[in-house]
Design a protein around this motif. Structure first.
Motif, PDB file in Angstrom:
ATOM      1  N   ILE A  33       1.048  -1.358   0.032  1.00  0.00           N
ATOM      2  CA  ILE A  33      -0.075   0.074   0.148  1.00  0.00           C
ATOM      3  C   ILE A  33       0.919   1.356  -0.067  1.00  0.00           C
ATOM      4  O   ILE A  33       1.954   1.261   0.821  1.00  0.00           O
ATOM      5  CB  ILE A  33      -0.943  -0.039   1.333  1.00  0.00           C
ATOM      6  CG1 ILE A  33      -1.897  -1.130   1.205  1.00  0.00           C
ATOM      7  CG2 ILE A  33      -1.638   1.422   1.436  1.00  0.00           C
ATOM      8  CD1 ILE A  33      -2.943  -1.327   2.303  1.00  0.00           C
ATOM      9  N   ASP A  34       0.422   2.235  -0.915  1.00  0.00           N
ATOM     10  CA  ASP A  34       1.427   3.156  -1.024  1.00  0.00           C
ATOM     11  C   ASP A  34       1.227   4.367   0.255  1.00  0.00           C
ATOM     12  O   ASP A  34      -0.194   4.619   0.468  1.00  0.00           O
ATOM     13  CB  ASP A  34       0.984   4.091  -2.256  1.00  0.00           C
ATOM     14  CG  ASP A  34       1.953   5.381  -2.636  1.00  0.00           C
ATOM     15  OD1 ASP A  34       2.542   5.915  -1.527  1.00  0.00           O
ATOM     16  OD2 ASP A  34       1.851   5.585  -3.835  1.00  0.00           O
ATOM     17  N   ALA A  35       1.917   4.666   1.181  1.00  0.00           N
ATOM     18  CA  ALA A  35       2.039   5.382   2.163  1.00  0.00           C
ATOM     19  C   ALA A  35       1.378   6.852   1.900  1.00  0.00           C
ATOM     20  O   ALA A  35       0.836   7.326   2.905  1.00  0.00           O
ATOM     21  CB  ALA A  35       3.440   5.590   3.033  1.00  0.00           C
ATOM     22  N   SER A  36       1.193   7.376   0.563  1.00  0.00           N
ATOM     23  CA  SER A  36       0.711   8.593   0.469  1.00  0.00           C
ATOM     24  C   SER A  36      -0.730   8.444   0.113  1.00  0.00           C
ATOM     25  O   SER A  36      -1.467   9.675   0.078  1.00  0.00           O
ATOM     26  CB  SER A  36       1.261   9.006  -1.090  1.00  0.00           C
ATOM     27  OG  SER A  36       0.959   8.170  -1.888  1.00  0.00           O
ATOM     28  N   VAL A  37      -1.405   7.413   0.201  1.00  0.00           N
ATOM     29  CA  VAL A  37      -3.040   7.323   0.319  1.00  0.00           C
ATOM     30  C   VAL A  37      -3.512   7.951   1.415  1.00  0.00           C
ATOM     31  O   VAL A  37      -3.155   7.987   2.332  1.00  0.00           O
ATOM     32  CB  VAL A  37      -3.354   5.862  -0.013  1.00  0.00           C
ATOM     33  CG1 VAL A  37      -3.119   5.082  -1.222  1.00  0.00           C
ATOM     34  CG2 VAL A  37      -3.117   5.065   1.277  1.00  0.00           C
TER      35      VAL A  37
END
Lengths: 84, 441
Positions: free
Chosen positions: B370-374
């Motif tokens: 999962i992208d931390a920027s979501v």
């Protein structure tokens, strides 16, 4: 990569073998004949059963159940496992 | 009674012999569609020892004892006892550390769950979780004629592991038609299963561990609270219901074919409590910022079409071919081809090469990280490679030999490669060895 190519070639050859088995009559192995009970000696052999080697089939089912998402198809029954 | 008044015509002995043979076969135990003959009147004992070993991953030793006994009147009981010992390590869903960071980063636990993060990380193997387990399973079944052309099978199963229990029951009815050249089969099975991790089951997508390096702290998403211990619950319970309807048909004297449609639903806790998904910062060398527990839907509907054909090409050659198309409502589709070619190269001896190919697409909620920027988390997410796009290739050879009148010995070796498209895991390579001995008495 070589292994993959080898397997793909084997698979293709298998299909060719299956489709090219018109050894006795048109339709080959898929020819449809009326089969009388006394003509079933070959079909009664163990090697001609749909699940001739249940001990091996059971082991294979477990391997692939625990390593792939798809499973089943052959029937119902058998225990589950929390395979990781 | 009317038949008693009729006289048998005085015909040649060959014709009489054929009539007698026909009546004998029709009233006997021969079931051509499943093609079981007189052998079912015997008892059987089957023994198997099986070894499965993945390179740098899991090894399994299995002992399997199978007993079959004909009680007469075509009533057959079967029992299977299986014992597995499992050791090794399995991919846990976390990303493989980038070369630069090496994985030796300080993590704090938000859950207290006993996952060894750092020691594995230091060796670059933090994406694997080591485990050992033992499994014992028993399966009992009773096959009995329900009518002249109908037979039923009832089956009960139980299996137990350190953290997993399964109870199962299944019933199958087979109806022979057209001089037993066609068999219609219907079956229903139910499994009640429970997974019981020592620390309980984690909340889906809850935080397991957080990376405490300054860079990771700076990029930690707003939704992540690493100061709260994630809740844990009791056992994960699920119910698996499977059904099958199929037709088996004798095409000719040398070929039998089968087509099955299966439908199954799984309900309950379908998440794997031992799998994680990494939250990564792609601006920070794709390093893990947080580790979450995975979360899967609590329902799954599965379908499959299965076609199998067994045919004798010549007295020495038998092919056994199957294809299965599988699809489910998680978005997974799969094609599986299996081909065996038995060659009886000498009386009572045979070799059987085998190839198998499986191609699988990924589940809708599968993602490798999962992208931390979501801004927020998805409802479901799993990085379990088994839910991702993958291909499995198997190739093997088997040798079989008849021992005396009633014994059969076989040994086989298989080589399996599994490659992945959705995750950056190295290919899985496995070797399988199996020896079986079957004795009729």
């Amino acid at each position: 990569m070589i292994m993959r190519m080898l397997l793909r070639c084997s698979l293709l050859l298998s299909f060719l073998l299956l489709s090219g088995c018109s050894t006795l009559k048109p339709g080959g192995m898929f020819a449809i004949d009326e089969v009388k009970p006394w003509h079933k000696a070959l079909l009664a052999e163990e090697r001609m059963q749909l699940n001739p080697y249940p001990l091996e089939n059971s082991a294979d089912q477990k391997i692939y159940y625990s390593r792939e998402s798809a499973n089943g198809g052959q029937g119902v029954g058998g225990g589950g496992c929390g395979c990781n | 009674m009317q038949l008693e008044d009729k006289k048998l015509p005085s015909t040649p002995s060959v014709r009489n012999a054929l009539m007698v043979a026909t009546c004998t076969v029709l009233s006997g135990s021969l079931s051509p569609a499943s093609a079981e003959e007189e052998e079912t009147t015997l008892s059987r004992l089957g023994l198997s020892t099986f070894y499965y070993s993945e390179e740098n991953r899991v090894s399994v030793n299995t002992t399997h004892v199978a007993v079959e006994n004909d009680l007469g009147d075509e009533t057959i009981v079967r029992a299977n006892l299986v014992y597995d010992t499992i050791t090794g390590a399995s991919p846990n869903g976390r990303i493989i550390p980038a070369q630069a960071s090496g994985g030796s980063i300080p993590f704090t636990s938000a859950s207290g769950f006993s996952v060894n993060v750092n020691s594995n990380g230091e060796t670059g193997q933090r994406w694997l979780t080591a485990f050992t387990d033992k499994r014992a399973a028993i399966d009992l079944s009773l096959e009995k004629p329900l009518a002249r052309m109908v037979k039923g099978t009832l089956e009960g199963s139980y299996s137990s592991e350190n953290d997993f229990t399964s109870y199962g029951a299944a019933g199958t009815v087979a109806w022979d038609l057209h001089q037993r050249n066609t068999t219609i089969t219907g079956g229903l099975g139910v499994l009640e299963e429970s997974v019981s991790p020592r620390s309980g089951t984690p909340k889906g997508l809850a935080i397991s561990n957080c990376n405490d390096t300054p860079a990771a702290l700076a990029s930690r998403p707003a939704w992540a609270n690493c100061n709260i211990t994630s809740p844990r619950f009791g056992n994960g319970e699920k119910r698996v219901i499977d059904s099958v309807i199929g037709i088996t048909h004798v095409l000719n004297q040398r070929t039998v074919t089968q087509l099955n449609y299966s439908y199954g639903v799984s309900l309950g806790y379908l998440t794997d409590p031992y799998k994680f998904i990494s939250v990564v910062n792609y601006e920070l060398d794709a390093e893990e910022v947080i580790i979450l527990y995975e979360n899967r839907p609590d329902e799954r509907a599965r379908n499959s079409l299965y076609w199998k054909t067994v045919s004798q090409l010549s007295p020495k050659k038998v092919v056994d071919f199957s294809y299965r198309y599988f699809w489910d409502d998680w978005g997974i589709k799969s094609h599986t081809f299996d081909y065996k070619y038995r060659y009886d190269y000498a009386p009572r001896n045979y070799l059987q090469p085998h190839i198998r190919y499986n191609l699988q697409s990924s589940a809708d909620f599968f993602q490798k990280a999962i992208d931390a920027s979501v801004d927020s988390l998805p409802q479901y997410a799993s990085a379990d490679y088994r839910l991702g796009k993958l291909a499995t290739y198997s190739i093997g050879i088997k040798y079989g030999k008849e021992l005396g009148v009633n014994g059969l010995f076989a040994m086989r070796a298989e080589y399996i490669i599994q490659s992945y498209s959705g995750v950056e895991l190295p290919n899985m390579r496995a070797l399988v060895y199996q020896g079986t001995f079957t004795f009729k008495f």
